[in-house]
Design a protein around this motif. Structure first.
Motif, PDB file in Angstrom:
ATOM      1  N   LEU A 163       0.833  -1.204   0.000  1.00 20.77           N
ATOM      2  CA  LEU A 163       0.000   0.000   0.000  1.00 20.77           C
ATOM      3  C   LEU A 163       0.866   1.253   0.000  1.00 20.77           C
ATOM      4  O   LEU A 163       0.619   2.201  -0.762  1.00 20.77           O
ATOM      5  CB  LEU A 163      -0.931  -0.014   1.211  1.00 20.77           C
ATOM      6  N   LEU A 164       1.902   1.273   0.848  1.00 19.54           N
ATOM      7  CA  LEU A 164       2.755   2.456   0.963  1.00 19.54           C
ATOM      8  C   LEU A 164       3.582   2.669  -0.300  1.00 19.54           C
ATOM      9  O   LEU A 164       3.783   3.811  -0.739  1.00 19.54           O
ATOM     10  CB  LEU A 164       3.668   2.327   2.183  1.00 19.54           C
ATOM     11  N   SER A 165       4.076   1.586  -0.886  1.00 15.28           N
ATOM     12  CA  SER A 165       4.871   1.740  -2.105  1.00 15.28           C
ATOM     13  C   SER A 165       3.999   2.197  -3.273  1.00 15.28           C
ATOM     14  O   SER A 165       4.443   3.001  -4.102  1.00 15.28           O
ATOM     15  CB  SER A 165       5.555   0.415  -2.448  1.00 15.28           C
ATOM     16  N   THR A 166       2.761   1.726  -3.320  1.00 20.18           N
ATOM     17  CA  THR A 166       1.846   2.161  -4.381  1.00 20.18           C
ATOM     18  C   THR A 166       1.467   3.625  -4.204  1.00 20.18           C
ATOM     19  O   THR A 166       1.392   4.384  -5.174  1.00 20.18           O
ATOM     20  CB  THR A 166       0.579   1.289  -4.381  1.00 20.18           C
ATOM     21  N   LEU A 167       1.247   4.024  -2.953  1.00 16.46           N
ATOM     22  CA  LEU A 167       0.945   5.426  -2.665  1.00 16.46           C
ATOM     23  C   LEU A 167       2.095   6.322  -3.118  1.00 16.46           C
ATOM     24  O   LEU A 167       1.887   7.351  -3.766  1.00 16.46           O
ATOM     25  CB  LEU A 167       0.681   5.591  -1.170  1.00 16.46           C
ATOM     26  N   THR A 168       3.324   5.935  -2.771  1.00 17.27           N
ATOM     27  CA  THR A 168       4.490   6.750  -3.114  1.00 17.27           C
ATOM     28  C   THR A 168       4.677   6.838  -4.627  1.00 17.27           C
ATOM     29  O   THR A 168       4.965   7.910  -5.163  1.00 17.27           O
ATOM     30  CB  THR A 168       5.749   6.154  -2.467  1.00 17.27           C
ATOM     31  N   ALA A 169       4.493   5.712  -5.303  1.00 15.69           N
ATOM     32  CA  ALA A 169       4.706   5.685  -6.757  1.00 15.69           C
ATOM     33  C   ALA A 169       3.672   6.523  -7.502  1.00 15.69           C
ATOM     34  O   ALA A 169       3.952   7.016  -8.604  1.00 15.69           O
ATOM     35  CB  ALA A 169       4.672   4.247  -7.257  1.00 15.69           C
ATOM     36  N   GLY A 170       2.502   6.714  -6.915  1.00 15.97           N
ATOM     37  CA  GLY A 170       1.440   7.433  -7.604  1.00 15.97           C
ATOM     38  C   GLY A 170       1.414   8.927  -7.360  1.00 15.97           C
ATOM     39  O   GLY A 170       0.564   9.632  -7.919  1.00 15.97           O
TER      40      GLY A 170
END
Length: 214
Positions: free
Chosen positions: A134-141
């Motif tokens: 979840l955190l990596s997807t948030l950061t990438a977006g």
């Protein structure tokens, strides 16, 4: 067709139809004490409370779309609702929406809320969406304005979704203040140096020579 066969095809044959007035007077806030939040995984508990209410009033099959209301003439006051459970949308499409979620021009709150909702829905149908993903997807977006903030997120001790959202809110506020100061400075400089030009000074008129009286 025998009456027994007819009853077996009618899922509500042995159920008491809910009274419309009882549903209208239902205080859903008392029956569903959980509020959806972007800060924690509240979707599953929220959905469970609603499912219990739907079961109590014999409405679950109307909500999840598993029954054809034409088979239930006694329920003429109720029309089928659009399926709203997590089963109403396929897991692959939800996963694609989750991994393709980008901030764009959205605010931090809107972006994080949208991503958190998708993650909760996927977890509810058994998808493996852990906190790291979840955190990596948030950061990438995040959009390009938050590139420096994205780097700083990796430095947060004991990272969590709530900490990431709190930091991004502060960063968003800081960027707005910097932009406002830059605009104010530009306007001030324009007023000082770029004002209307002064009118040209008229050349001095030479004094007239006086001739002696004759």
């Amino acid at each position: 067709m025998s009456s027994g066969s007819s009853n077996s095809s009618n899922l509500f044959a042995n159920a008491n139809p809910p009274d419309v007035n009882d549903i209208r007077n239902l205080n859903i806030y008392e029956r569903v004490p959980v509020h959806l939040s972007q800060m924690d995984s509240s979707y599953y508990a929220w959905k469970t409370y609603f499912s219990l209410v739907f079961r109590e009033y014999h409405l679950l099959d109307h909500v999840d779309g598993s029954i054809d209301s034409s088979l239930v003439p006694d329920f003429h006051d109720w029309s089928p609702l659009t399926p709203c459970s997590s089963g109403g949308s396929s897991s692959p499409s939800r996963q694609q929406e989750f991994f393709g979620c980008h901030q764009g021009n959205s605010s931090v709150d809107d972006y994080c809320r949208r991503l958190k909702t998708l993650a909760d829905e996927l977890r509810d149908i058994g998808a493996n969406i852990d906190d790291d993903l979840l955190l990596s997807t948030l950061t990438a977006g995040l959009n390009k304005d938050f590139r420096n903030a994205a780097v700083n997120l990796t430095l947060i001790p004991e990272p969590s979704f709530a900490k990431f959202v709190a930091y991004l809110r502060l960063e968003e506020r800081r960027m707005k203040q910097v932009k406002a100061r830059a605009i104010h400075t530009a306007l001030t400089a324009g007023t000082t140096r770029g004002g209307p030009p002064s009118p040209p000074v008229a050349p001095a008129t030479p004094p007239q020579q006086r001739h002696p009286a004759t």
